[in-house]
Design a protein around this motif. Structure first.
Motif: not given
Length: 290
Positions: A126-127, A131-133, A148-151, A155-156
């Protein structure tokens, strides 16, 4: 329950095999013989000169050969799974959802114990995918929620994270990670997702698309729910060659995720392939919505 599972699969096989056909079997050495005996008990002729031939599967391409009526997973002989059927003989609408749920339902509780070491690989996948914050990130086929945690980190706090899976038992296991990640879980089918067109900024799909019966249809559906410029992350914590060797198979050059195949398939389903990495320790490809 085991007898009921066998009855379900044998009913599908009787429809798929028809008067003639090949049934390929995944599993231990004795699996083909076990299935043949079950079919004979249903008065289906599976002798060497009979109408239906049962044999071990040697590669994924068995599922695309014109003479293969069906593929059965007998890794656990007490819990058979129909993993492929010739759509001309048995349309996917008649069997796919039932069999996919059956496969994952009995594995959900012990999934993390078996594959928990993959968590750092999910984080890295994911990192490294830009992926757009602040956007909407959806994990399609989220399983126990390992992405789910890295997503959420990607995205913040202003973003939205959703996990989708069609197996209730998987979603039950994923509930803890979903709460910790402020993510929403949704039961749904990747072939017909319960989202409006252009909902997502990023989709994460781990070990998903190669198992769906119509891969063009699946990628088109993923494109439908993604905004132009959005990302699709196709991931597996093991590279294709390593995974094939683990299952005692040769690497299939015609498979969807092959380097010479994936760009064209993505292009005709609404995507552009941005990066491709098929290393021994992971498969990671990123597409952008056209």
């Amino acid at each position: 329950m085991s007898d009921r599972r066998w009855d379900t699969v044998l009913t599908y096989l009787a429809a798929a095999a028809g008067p003639t056909g090949v049934i390929a079997v995944d599993g231990p050495a004795e699996a083909a013989g076990l299935l043949a005996a079950r079919l004979r008990a249903r008065s289906i002729d599976v002798s060497p000169s009979g109408d239906v031939v049962v044999r071990a599967r040697t590669s994924r391409s068995d599922g695309r050969r014109a003479d293969v009526a069906a593929v059965v997973d007998l890794s656990d002989p007490s819990w058979p799974i129909l993993s492929h059927a010739d759509p001309a003989r048995l349309p996917a609408e008649r069997w796919y959802s039932t069999e996919s749920r059956a496969f994952f339902a009995v594995r959900a509780a012990r999934w993390d114990a078996k594959f928990g070491d993959d968590l750092p690989a999910y984080t890295a996948a994911v990192s490294s995918s830009s992926v757009r914050p602040g956007g909407v990130a959806i994990d399609i086929g989220c399983g126990t929620g390992r992405a789910l945690p890295p997503l959420r980190d990607a995205v913040g706090p202003a973003g939205t994270v959703i996990g989708v899976d069609h197996t209730p038992e998987m979603l039950q296991v994923a509930a803890g990670r979903a709460r910790a990640s402020a993510a929403t879980l949704v039961q749904g089918d990747a072939r017909q997702l319960p989202f409006a067109t252009g909902t997502a900024d990023a989709l994460f799909a781990a070990g998903l698309v190669t198992h769906l019966p119509d891969q063009d249809e699946a990628l088109s559906e993923l494109a439908r729910i993604t905004r132009p410029g959005g990302r699709l992350i196709l991931f597996h914590p093991t590279g294709r060659a390593t995974l094939a060797a683990r299952h005692g198979r040769t690497l299939d050059p015609s498979e969807l995720l092959a380097a010479d195949v994936l760009p064209a398939v993505m292009s005709r389903t609404g995507w552009s392939l941005l990066s491709y990495d098929d290393a021994p320790d992971r498969f990671h490809a990123v597409g952008q919505r056209n």
